[in-house]
Write a protein that holds these residues in place. Sequence first.
Motif, PDB file in Angstrom:
ATOM      1  N   GLY A 264       5.202   5.551  22.611  1.00 42.67           N
ATOM      2  CA  GLY A 264       4.838   6.076  23.925  1.00 42.67           C
ATOM      3  C   GLY A 264       3.412   5.773  24.324  1.00 42.67           C
ATOM      4  N   LEU A 265       2.599   5.207  23.411  1.00 42.89           N
ATOM      5  CA  LEU A 265       1.207   4.884  23.721  1.00 42.89           C
ATOM      6  C   LEU A 265       1.097   3.437  24.172  1.00 42.89           C
ATOM      7  CD1 LEU A 265      -0.618   6.543  20.670  1.00 42.89           C
ATOM      8  CD2 LEU A 265      -0.176   7.547  22.923  1.00 42.89           C
ATOM      9  N   SER A 266       0.018   3.162  24.875  1.00 47.38           N
ATOM     10  CA  SER A 266      -0.252   1.778  25.245  1.00 47.38           C
ATOM     11  C   SER A 266      -0.690   1.033  23.991  1.00 47.38           C
ATOM     12  CB  SER A 266      -1.351   1.729  26.302  1.00 47.38           C
ATOM     13  OG  SER A 266      -2.582   2.153  25.734  1.00 47.38           O
ATOM     14  N   PRO A 267      -0.600  -0.301  23.983  1.00 50.04           N
ATOM     15  CA  PRO A 267      -1.039  -1.056  22.796  1.00 50.04           C
ATOM     16  C   PRO A 267      -2.477  -0.745  22.392  1.00 50.04           C
ATOM     17  CG  PRO A 267       0.225  -2.482  24.240  1.00 50.04           C
ATOM     18  CD  PRO A 267       0.021  -1.187  24.989  1.00 50.04           C
ATOM     19  N   GLU A 268      -3.382  -0.581  23.407  1.00 51.76           N
ATOM     20  CA  GLU A 268      -4.775  -0.286  23.075  1.00 51.76           C
ATOM     21  C   GLU A 268      -4.904   1.097  22.428  1.00 51.76           C
ATOM     22  OE1 GLU A 268      -3.690  -1.362  25.952  1.00 51.76           O
ATOM     23  OE2 GLU A 268      -4.445  -3.434  25.927  1.00 51.76           O
ATOM     24  N   GLU A 269      -4.242   2.100  23.020  1.00 52.27           N
ATOM     25  CA  GLU A 269      -4.299   3.456  22.450  1.00 52.27           C
ATOM     26  C   GLU A 269      -3.667   3.497  21.064  1.00 52.27           C
ATOM     27  OE1 GLU A 269      -4.004   6.135  26.554  1.00 52.27           O
ATOM     28  OE2 GLU A 269      -2.168   5.470  25.524  1.00 52.27           O
ATOM     29  N   ALA A 270      -2.565   2.817  20.938  1.00 53.55           N
ATOM     30  CA  ALA A 270      -1.886   2.807  19.639  1.00 53.55           C
ATOM     31  C   ALA A 270      -2.758   2.158  18.573  1.00 53.55           C
ATOM     32  CB  ALA A 270      -0.554   2.068  19.759  1.00 53.55           C
ATOM     33  N   TRP A 271      -3.365   1.009  18.911  1.00 47.74           N
ATOM     34  CA  TRP A 271      -4.185   0.322  17.912  1.00 47.74           C
ATOM     35  C   TRP A 271      -5.421   1.153  17.525  1.00 47.74           C
ATOM     36  CZ3 TRP A 271      -3.963  -2.669  14.103  1.00 47.74           C
ATOM     37  CH2 TRP A 271      -5.123  -3.186  13.541  1.00 47.74           C
ATOM     38  N   ASP A 272      -5.976   1.895  18.506  1.00 45.73           N
ATOM     39  CA  ASP A 272      -7.128   2.739  18.202  1.00 45.73           C
ATOM     40  C   ASP A 272      -6.766   3.743  17.095  1.00 45.73           C
ATOM     41  OD1 ASP A 272      -9.846   3.571  18.750  1.00 45.73           O
ATOM     42  OD2 ASP A 272      -8.944   5.406  19.532  1.00 45.73           O
ATOM     43  N   LYS A 273      -5.561   4.348  17.197  1.00 47.73           N
ATOM     44  CA  LYS A 273      -5.126   5.300  16.164  1.00 47.73           C
ATOM     45  C   LYS A 273      -4.846   4.603  14.839  1.00 47.73           C
ATOM     46  CE  LYS A 273      -3.182   9.207  18.711  1.00 47.73           C
ATOM     47  NZ  LYS A 273      -2.030  10.118  18.797  1.00 47.73           N
ATOM     48  N   VAL A 274      -4.191   3.443  14.925  1.00 46.24           N
ATOM     49  CA  VAL A 274      -3.886   2.691  13.696  1.00 46.24           C
ATOM     50  C   VAL A 274      -5.169   2.246  13.011  1.00 46.24           C
ATOM     51  CG1 VAL A 274      -2.835   0.577  12.796  1.00 46.24           C
ATOM     52  CG2 VAL A 274      -1.622   1.947  14.510  1.00 46.24           C
ATOM     53  N   ASP A 275      -6.141   1.798  13.812  1.00 48.32           N
ATOM     54  CA  ASP A 275      -7.414   1.330  13.263  1.00 48.32           C
ATOM     55  C   ASP A 275      -8.110   2.437  12.482  1.00 48.32           C
ATOM     56  OD1 ASP A 275     -10.514   0.078  14.634  1.00 48.32           O
ATOM     57  OD2 ASP A 275      -9.451  -0.487  12.813  1.00 48.32           O
ATOM     58  N   ARG A 276      -8.145   3.640  13.088  1.00 44.00           N
ATOM     59  CA  ARG A 276      -8.761   4.783  12.385  1.00 44.00           C
ATOM     60  C   ARG A 276      -7.999   5.129  11.111  1.00 44.00           C
ATOM     61  NH1 ARG A 276      -9.427   6.880  17.698  1.00 44.00           N
ATOM     62  NH2 ARG A 276      -7.653   8.303  17.411  1.00 44.00           N
ATOM     63  N   LEU A 277      -6.679   5.070  11.150  1.00 47.26           N
ATOM     64  CA  LEU A 277      -5.875   5.356   9.971  1.00 47.26           C
ATOM     65  C   LEU A 277      -6.171   4.367   8.844  1.00 47.26           C
ATOM     66  CD1 LEU A 277      -3.588   6.904   8.550  1.00 47.26           C
ATOM     67  CD2 LEU A 277      -1.975   5.301   9.587  1.00 47.26           C
TER      68      LEU A 277
ATOM     69  N   ARG B 151       1.700  -5.542  15.114  1.00 46.64           N
ATOM     70  CA  ARG B 151       1.838  -6.451  13.974  1.00 46.64           C
ATOM     71  C   ARG B 151       0.901  -7.653  14.114  1.00 46.64           C
ATOM     72  NH1 ARG B 151       8.429  -6.452  12.888  1.00 46.64           N
ATOM     73  NH2 ARG B 151       8.517  -4.331  11.989  1.00 46.64           N
ATOM     74  N   ASP B 152       0.661  -8.112  15.366  1.00 46.16           N
ATOM     75  CA  ASP B 152      -0.277  -9.216  15.559  1.00 46.16           C
ATOM     76  C   ASP B 152      -1.671  -8.832  15.086  1.00 46.16           C
ATOM     77  OD1 ASP B 152       1.194 -10.493  18.659  1.00 46.16           O
ATOM     78  OD2 ASP B 152       1.597 -10.966  16.547  1.00 46.16           O
ATOM     79  N   LYS B 153      -2.082  -7.600  15.390  1.00 50.27           N
ATOM     80  CA  LYS B 153      -3.419  -7.158  14.972  1.00 50.27           C
ATOM     81  C   LYS B 153      -3.472  -6.904  13.465  1.00 50.27           C
ATOM     82  CE  LYS B 153      -4.984  -5.149  19.345  1.00 50.27           C
ATOM     83  NZ  LYS B 153      -6.188  -6.020  19.460  1.00 50.27           N
ATOM     84  N   LEU B 154      -2.363  -6.391  12.908  1.00 50.70           N
ATOM     85  CA  LEU B 154      -2.335  -6.143  11.465  1.00 50.70           C
ATOM     86  C   LEU B 154      -2.396  -7.451  10.687  1.00 50.70           C
ATOM     87  CD1 LEU B 154       0.381  -3.331  11.242  1.00 50.70           C
ATOM     88  CD2 LEU B 154      -2.068  -3.063  10.847  1.00 50.70           C
ATOM     89  N   HIS B 155      -1.732  -8.475  11.243  1.00 42.37           N
ATOM     90  CA  HIS B 155      -1.755  -9.770  10.578  1.00 42.37           C
ATOM     91  C   HIS B 155      -3.174 -10.357  10.640  1.00 42.37           C
ATOM     92  CE1 HIS B 155      -0.580 -13.595   9.053  1.00 42.37           C
ATOM     93  NE2 HIS B 155      -0.949 -14.239  10.158  1.00 42.37           N
ATOM     94  N   GLY B 156      -3.719 -10.651   9.485  1.00 48.28           N
ATOM     95  CA  GLY B 156      -5.071 -11.175   9.431  1.00 48.28           C
ATOM     96  C   GLY B 156      -6.131 -10.103   9.308  1.00 48.28           C
ATOM     97  N   ASP B 157      -5.763  -8.807   9.463  1.00 48.77           N
ATOM     98  CA  ASP B 157      -6.742  -7.730   9.284  1.00 48.77           C
ATOM     99  C   ASP B 157      -7.168  -7.710   7.813  1.00 48.77           C
ATOM    100  OD1 ASP B 157      -7.312  -4.713  10.854  1.00 48.77           O
ATOM    101  OD2 ASP B 157      -7.846  -5.012   8.758  1.00 48.77           O
ATOM    102  N   PRO B 158      -8.469  -7.765   7.537  1.00 44.11           N
ATOM    103  CA  PRO B 158      -8.924  -7.848   6.133  1.00 44.11           C
ATOM    104  C   PRO B 158      -8.559  -6.626   5.293  1.00 44.11           C
ATOM    105  CG  PRO B 158     -10.767  -7.411   7.608  1.00 44.11           C
ATOM    106  CD  PRO B 158      -9.602  -7.736   8.482  1.00 44.11           C
TER     107      PRO B 158
END
Length: 842
Positions: A752-765, A793-800
Amino acid sequence: MQKNVLGGLTAHFYFTTMGEDNIKIPAIESLIDPLAHTLEVLEFGKIIQRIETFCESETAKRRVRGIKPLSDPEAIKAQQELISEVRNLLNTSGQPDLTGLGDPQDFIVKATKEGVLTEEELWEISKLSRLTHRVMKLARDRDRYPRLRSMLDGLSETTAVHRNIDRFIAPPGVFVEEASERLTQLKAERKVIHDKLQVKLQSMLEDEKYADFWQEQLITLRNERFVLPLKAEHKSHLPGVIHDRSATGATLFVEPLEVVPLNNQLREIELEAKQERTRILRTLSEIVAAYAEKLLDNLKILHELDFAAAIAKFADTIDANMPTVIPDGPVKIVEARHPLLHLELGKDNVVPLDIELSPKTRCVIITGPNMGGKTVALKTIGLVILMGMCGLPVPAQSKTIIPVFTKFFADIGDEQSVESSISSFASHILHYKQAAEQADENSLVIFDELGSATDPQESLPLAWALLEHLIERGATTIVNTHIGGLLGLAAKRDDVVNAAMEFDEDKMKPTYRLLVGVPGRSWAAQIAQMLGFPEKILTRAKELTSGGDALSDVLTQLRRKIREVEDIKRRLSEELADAKAKRQILEGLIISNREKEKELSRLRRVYEDLRDSRIAAAVEREIDRIREEWEKIIAEKPQLYKKQKQANEFISRLKARLKRAEKAVAQRMGMPKKLEPGQRVFIYRLRKWGDVMEGTDEQGFVKILVGRMTLRIHSSGVDTETEYERKRAQRKKEGGINYEPRVVPKKIDVRGLSPEEAWDKVDRLLDDAVASDVEQVLIVHGKGKGVLRRAIRDKLHGDPRVAQLRLPDERMGGDGATIVVMRKEGEESSEHSKENAEEESS
């Protein structure tokens, strides 16, 4: 000449008659050891016997039997600390488990003298070596177990001993023949010969031509050779070797000549096997001899540990605590229970005893009824002091304080000896005389029923004078008595106090409580009435003692007042303790709250800084991406040069704003630190160490390599190794508040979140997962049209921070979720993890 048995010693002495009523008894008290007598009458030996039952080795039992009071406070403290550490370790881990510890020192010495040890002796040594190996792993925490650790540091590893022995010896000391290749071969050869021999002998038993020869159908063994029971009358009919005959002579045990070669072969095999076993035993004995010094040193330490563990286990059975033993200290015993009564009746069924003497008090006179517990009180006091002086835990509270005594004198119970013609009074006098002559300021004197066994009117002045003499010599004297006149001694001297065993007048029974500072009564008439004494006699006795009623009433009122005061004192003490406890809790909460507020503020700043830093990095990445796209557009459409200029100006203004934002972030974070490439630093928000890749920039930020991840964080959030160790030492010195580690969720739902909002939460996690060493997390993004799933998944791919992506099963969300496996430090990320997840989803 008469024979005297007194205090465990046998002596001979003469009685010299001087007139009809004058008998002179020579001084035999010199043959009595005051300490040994004190230990005996206080039943200290029964305590020792109880401790012995917890020992594994006979050596430790002998050490327990040799326990005696120590005069050196430091030696007492050292033993107390060791026993306390062992007890703590036993209660937390069940170790040390010394089961199987024996006394193989003689076997080890035998090996050093080129002796060949038996299987049983080698097995005992193997148990010692294995036990040493196990015990060496105990008490690694040096700060918590310094005494125990120091002792165990003396152990030496002897693994080679038990490993070699265990190859050939099995419990409980049995030779394992299969361990030797030659013994295995000999065993097989022996079986072949043995079977042939048995078949041959059995065929002879069953042969009809020999049917009448045999006393019975039996193959037996004589002189380690197989023989047959031949009837004596047929000895000339069967050629063979006679090895034995029966008691009646009717049976001869004959080895037929036909089987002599087989018996010889069998015997040769057995002799060779015996030689092989002896060779192995000799080799194992030589290994023991090579390690003899270490084995003996280890055994000595384990016996010492066995001794301490036995005392620790016994202490648990009587709920004992370590007292404070100090020279010239006051006697303060808190909630003491007689250890033997504790074991027999249980803790809750024994009334605790409290007694505290001021430094100037030299004498306590206890009075009270018979069956009121006076003797038990004396024995409890004596045992607590003796046990404390021996470095043992005592059945009392840890607030108990015991002064150092070097001499002990005790006279308990009726010690008359019919054999020696010594009366009870004469026996008491001998102990009184010994104390009077030998006691000093470092002496403890305990007298039970002082002045008994003779005329009370004559015993009063003698007892009075004896107590005055002991007080003048500085001895600490505790007595109980029925001589009421001695109560006046406390009124005349400020170094004497009265005490009483309490008696419940309403229930007409003793309470067994010791009341210090108040005299007691014998309550003879009341106890007699309770036991059914004739009423007529009791009435007459009351008439005869009516003159003492006034004093009795005064004493009764005094005791009641004292009880009321004690009750008030106890309640006030409890309320004060409760108030102190609550105050400590409140102060702790206040301090904790302040620290948590500071920590919360710091975490809030860190969060804001991280958020700003992430936003800034994202904006800068977006600007670079727009620039690349714009340049492509310009290359295709040169007429848009004017728009490019405007865009460049916009980008410049945006970057300026970004720099100002970064500067503001740096100001909020604190003063930057000057760091250089190559320095090793500790990152507090990640709780990890890293290496500086790029030094501090204008805004105070640095780039740090953590594992294989490069992070850009503000320099105020890290410490060099030197700063970290300094702060750590300071925190340890001051004591700090330990916070529970933050619980990192292992699952996040971003549907239900936008890609930017979702990634912000995933990034913090992911940041939290890295900081807390979480192995993997689950991201629920839903299926839908796949936009959110592909973006994440695009952002997760390649994330160090990510090692691998996995597709969960349907129960966990299937293609509507993604499992992220976090990369460990030093681990390469999977290049094809994204493709795997995409292929599985398709």
